[in-house]
Design a protein around this motif. Sequence first.
Motif, PDB file in Angstrom:
ATOM      1  N   LEU A   1      45.748  43.586  48.358  1.00 12.24           N
ATOM      2  CA  LEU A   1      44.880  43.367  47.606  1.00 12.24           C
ATOM      3  C   LEU A   1      44.528  42.032  47.041  1.00 12.24           C
ATOM      4  CD1 LEU A   1      44.556  46.762  45.745  1.00 12.24           C
ATOM      5  CD2 LEU A   1      43.367  46.072  47.665  1.00 12.24           C
ATOM      6  N   SER A   2      45.772  41.462  46.794  1.00 12.73           N
ATOM      7  CA  SER A   2      45.742  40.010  46.224  1.00 12.73           C
ATOM      8  C   SER A   2      45.230  39.134  47.316  1.00 12.73           C
ATOM      9  CB  SER A   2      47.123  39.799  45.723  1.00 12.73           C
ATOM     10  OG  SER A   2      47.514  40.526  44.535  1.00 12.73           O
ATOM     11  N   LEU A   3      45.720  39.232  48.507  1.00 14.41           N
ATOM     12  CA  LEU A   3      45.526  38.588  49.580  1.00 14.41           C
ATOM     13  C   LEU A   3      43.876  38.473  50.128  1.00 14.41           C
ATOM     14  CD1 LEU A   3      48.031  38.558  52.427  1.00 14.41           C
ATOM     15  CD2 LEU A   3      47.273  36.514  51.363  1.00 14.41           C
ATOM     16  N   MET A   4      43.399  39.778  49.878  1.00 12.89           N
ATOM     17  CA  MET A   4      42.087  39.927  50.108  1.00 12.89           C
ATOM     18  C   MET A   4      41.238  39.118  48.950  1.00 12.89           C
ATOM     19  SD  MET A   4      39.728  43.577  50.613  1.00 12.89           S
ATOM     20  CE  MET A   4      39.912  44.055  48.640  1.00 12.89           C
ATOM     21  N   PHE A   5      41.522  39.276  47.893  1.00 11.97           N
ATOM     22  CA  PHE A   5      40.682  38.562  46.928  1.00 11.97           C
ATOM     23  C   PHE A   5      40.961  37.037  47.349  1.00 11.97           C
ATOM     24  CE2 PHE A   5      41.077  36.162  42.834  1.00 11.97           C
ATOM     25  CZ  PHE A   5      39.658  36.503  42.549  1.00 11.97           C
ATOM     26  N   ALA A   6      42.150  36.660  47.352  1.00 11.50           N
ATOM     27  CA  ALA A   6      42.231  34.920  47.493  1.00 11.50           C
ATOM     28  C   ALA A   6      41.725  34.440  48.642  1.00 11.50           C
ATOM     29  CB  ALA A   6      43.732  34.982  47.430  1.00 11.50           C
ATOM     30  N   TYR A   7      41.732  35.273  49.884  1.00  7.40           N
ATOM     31  CA  TYR A   7      41.264  34.965  51.002  1.00  7.40           C
ATOM     32  C   TYR A   7      39.725  34.682  50.904  1.00  7.40           C
ATOM     33  CZ  TYR A   7      39.454  34.832  56.074  1.00  7.40           C
ATOM     34  OH  TYR A   7      38.948  34.577  57.266  1.00  7.40           O
ATOM     35  N   ASN A   8      38.823  35.687  50.516  1.00  7.02           N
ATOM     36  CA  ASN A   8      37.495  35.719  50.365  1.00  7.02           C
ATOM     37  C   ASN A   8      36.903  34.830  49.265  1.00  7.02           C
ATOM     38  OD1 ASN A   8      36.492  37.807  52.521  1.00  7.02           O
ATOM     39  ND2 ASN A   8      37.913  39.211  51.097  1.00  7.02           N
ATOM     40  N   LEU A   9      37.824  34.529  48.119  1.00  7.82           N
ATOM     41  CA  LEU A   9      37.390  33.540  47.343  1.00  7.82           C
ATOM     42  C   LEU A   9      37.507  32.118  47.814  1.00  7.82           C
ATOM     43  CD1 LEU A   9      36.469  32.657  44.474  1.00  7.82           C
ATOM     44  CD2 LEU A   9      38.675  32.803  43.689  1.00  7.82           C
ATOM     45  N   GLY A  10      38.665  32.003  48.553  1.00  2.95           N
ATOM     46  CA  GLY A  10      38.963  30.894  49.391  1.00  2.95           C
ATOM     47  C   GLY A  10      37.807  30.397  50.153  1.00  2.95           C
TER      48      GLY A  10
ATOM     49  N   LEU B 100      44.323  47.504  39.839  1.00  2.58           N
ATOM     50  CA  LEU B 100      44.293  47.501  41.149  1.00  2.58           C
ATOM     51  C   LEU B 100      42.773  47.697  41.633  1.00  2.58           C
ATOM     52  CD1 LEU B 100      47.619  49.508  42.304  1.00  2.58           C
ATOM     53  CD2 LEU B 100      46.976  46.928  42.248  1.00  2.58           C
ATOM     54  N   LEU B 101      42.172  48.629  41.132  1.00  2.00           N
ATOM     55  CA  LEU B 101      40.665  48.890  41.235  1.00  2.00           C
ATOM     56  C   LEU B 101      39.724  47.755  41.133  1.00  2.00           C
ATOM     57  CD1 LEU B 101      40.097  52.631  39.968  1.00  2.00           C
ATOM     58  CD2 LEU B 101      40.533  51.764  42.387  1.00  2.00           C
ATOM     59  N   LEU B 102      40.218  46.913  39.984  1.00  2.00           N
ATOM     60  CA  LEU B 102      39.348  45.777  39.630  1.00  2.00           C
ATOM     61  C   LEU B 102      39.691  44.732  40.779  1.00  2.00           C
ATOM     62  CD1 LEU B 102      40.166  45.362  35.701  1.00  2.00           C
ATOM     63  CD2 LEU B 102      37.922  45.753  36.920  1.00  2.00           C
ATOM     64  N   LEU B 103      41.006  44.480  41.057  1.00  2.00           N
ATOM     65  CA  LEU B 103      41.276  43.430  42.297  1.00  2.00           C
ATOM     66  C   LEU B 103      40.686  43.829  43.620  1.00  2.00           C
ATOM     67  CD1 LEU B 103      43.217  41.139  42.664  1.00  2.00           C
ATOM     68  CD2 LEU B 103      45.067  42.631  43.281  1.00  2.00           C
ATOM     69  N   PHE B 104      40.606  45.374  43.749  1.00  2.00           N
ATOM     70  CA  PHE B 104      39.953  45.713  44.953  1.00  2.00           C
ATOM     71  C   PHE B 104      38.274  45.419  44.882  1.00  2.00           C
ATOM     72  CE2 PHE B 104      37.521  48.883  47.134  1.00  2.00           C
ATOM     73  CZ  PHE B 104      37.737  48.777  48.576  1.00  2.00           C
ATOM     74  N   GLY B 105      37.725  45.620  43.727  1.00  2.00           N
ATOM     75  CA  GLY B 105      36.280  45.418  43.758  1.00  2.00           C
ATOM     76  C   GLY B 105      36.087  44.194  43.812  1.00  2.00           C
ATOM     77  N   ALA B 106      36.897  43.175  43.142  1.00  3.57           N
ATOM     78  CA  ALA B 106      36.683  41.846  43.222  1.00  3.57           C
ATOM     79  C   ALA B 106      36.864  41.248  44.399  1.00  3.57           C
ATOM     80  CB  ALA B 106      37.725  40.916  42.349  1.00  3.57           C
ATOM     81  N   GLY B 107      37.795  41.866  45.370  1.00  8.37           N
ATOM     82  CA  GLY B 107      37.793  41.443  46.793  1.00  8.37           C
ATOM     83  C   GLY B 107      36.521  42.043  47.713  1.00  8.37           C
ATOM     84  N   VAL B 108      36.181  42.985  47.341  1.00 12.57           N
ATOM     85  CA  VAL B 108      34.810  43.320  48.213  1.00 12.57           C
ATOM     86  C   VAL B 108      33.774  42.332  47.782  1.00 12.57           C
ATOM     87  CG1 VAL B 108      33.350  45.129  48.577  1.00 12.57           C
ATOM     88  CG2 VAL B 108      35.769  45.994  48.326  1.00 12.57           C
ATOM     89  N   ILE B 109      33.459  42.319  46.538  1.00 11.41           N
ATOM     90  CA  ILE B 109      32.422  41.671  46.093  1.00 11.41           C
ATOM     91  C   ILE B 109      32.579  39.926  46.725  1.00 11.41           C
ATOM     92  CG2 ILE B 109      31.336  40.329  44.314  1.00 11.41           C
ATOM     93  CD1 ILE B 109      31.915  42.838  42.619  1.00 11.41           C
ATOM     94  N   MET B 110      33.602  39.438  46.477  1.00 13.27           N
ATOM     95  CA  MET B 110      33.870  38.118  47.186  1.00 13.27           C
ATOM     96  C   MET B 110      33.731  38.377  48.757  1.00 13.27           C
ATOM     97  SD  MET B 110      34.815  36.128  44.935  1.00 13.27           S
ATOM     98  CE  MET B 110      33.701  37.117  43.709  1.00 13.27           C
ATOM     99  N   ALA B 111      33.885  39.266  49.354  1.00 12.29           N
ATOM    100  CA  ALA B 111      33.883  39.330  50.698  1.00 12.29           C
ATOM    101  C   ALA B 111      32.337  39.463  51.045  1.00 12.29           C
ATOM    102  CB  ALA B 111      34.541  40.619  51.368  1.00 12.29           C
ATOM    103  N   ILE B 112      31.655  40.022  50.397  1.00 14.16           N
ATOM    104  CA  ILE B 112      30.209  40.058  50.714  1.00 14.16           C
ATOM    105  C   ILE B 112      29.421  38.971  50.364  1.00 14.16           C
ATOM    106  CG2 ILE B 112      28.132  41.185  49.679  1.00 14.16           C
ATOM    107  CD1 ILE B 112      29.700  43.690  49.105  1.00 14.16           C
ATOM    108  N   VAL B 113      29.977  38.106  49.427  1.00 20.16           N
ATOM    109  CA  VAL B 113      29.320  36.724  49.076  1.00 20.16           C
ATOM    110  C   VAL B 113      29.614  35.712  50.245  1.00 20.16           C
ATOM    111  CG1 VAL B 113      29.419  34.825  47.510  1.00 20.16           C
ATOM    112  CG2 VAL B 113      29.302  37.299  46.684  1.00 20.16           C
TER     113      VAL B 113
END
Length: 269
Positions: free
Chosen positions: A159-168, A240-253
């Motif tokens: 989940l941390s990787l998903m967030f960091a990757y999409n934000l990156g 963890l749900l916050l981290l997942f949600g942030a990762g999904v939002i970053m992926a969409i953007v």
Amino acid sequence: MRLDISPERWEHWQQQGRKILLFAKWELRDQFRNRLLGGAWLFLQPLSYILIFTLVFSHLMNARLQQFDSPYAYSIYLISGMLLWNLMSGVLQRLMNIYPEKAGLIRKVPVSLVLMPLYVPLVELVVFVITWCFFGMFLVAIGYVPTLYWLWLPIIVLLSLMFAYNLGLILGILSVFMPDLRNFIAIILQLAFWATPIVYVKSILPPWVVEWLLLNPFYWGISNMHQIVLQGQAPDISLLLLLFGAGVIMAIVARYLQRQLEKDIRDLL
């Protein structure tokens, strides 16, 4: 509901996957090219990292956490947080410059601007796993027994990787048009490091500051890492749900920006 994938589409995804693995292999090889010990540094660097942190903070500084009797408690706290921080910040920093650095490759090889950078988290994950293995051996050596809650660790890492990757990816795309953004994000990452309880514990912070930690995405994963590894407790599912949600939002953007700006990015490169 049946999901039908055409042979052409399946072959396309296979080709993209092979390219990503090839890029990751090249990256790992290039990191240690022309060095006397070669690929051995892939293991020596994580080993030295663990030894330095355990020696300095458990013996020389004699750092302790008040609620734990073990002299190694602070070392466990520090290393577990630092490993996840290094993973996330490493991915972010690498992706900030991914398109200018790989401009020649992008011009020559037909790759997706979203999928091609996947080799970055793969490389960082390899280093993380190797370092974590040495960390695990250290824990075993001091008689520390992992709990079943450790089964949550891969989920936290992914989940941390998903967030960091999409934000990156978002920052990498925008930095093509705004080069100064890279310097700005470097400063933000430094501030984020000290705004996250990694080298200190949140109990020393005023209550109003602790409340603001809930707005820090790095805290969501690192707090759960501390909770599982050091305290032997179940993770905070809400974080963890916050981290997942942030990762999904970053992926969409990231996907939206890639679709809108891919042609301009390729022209600029």
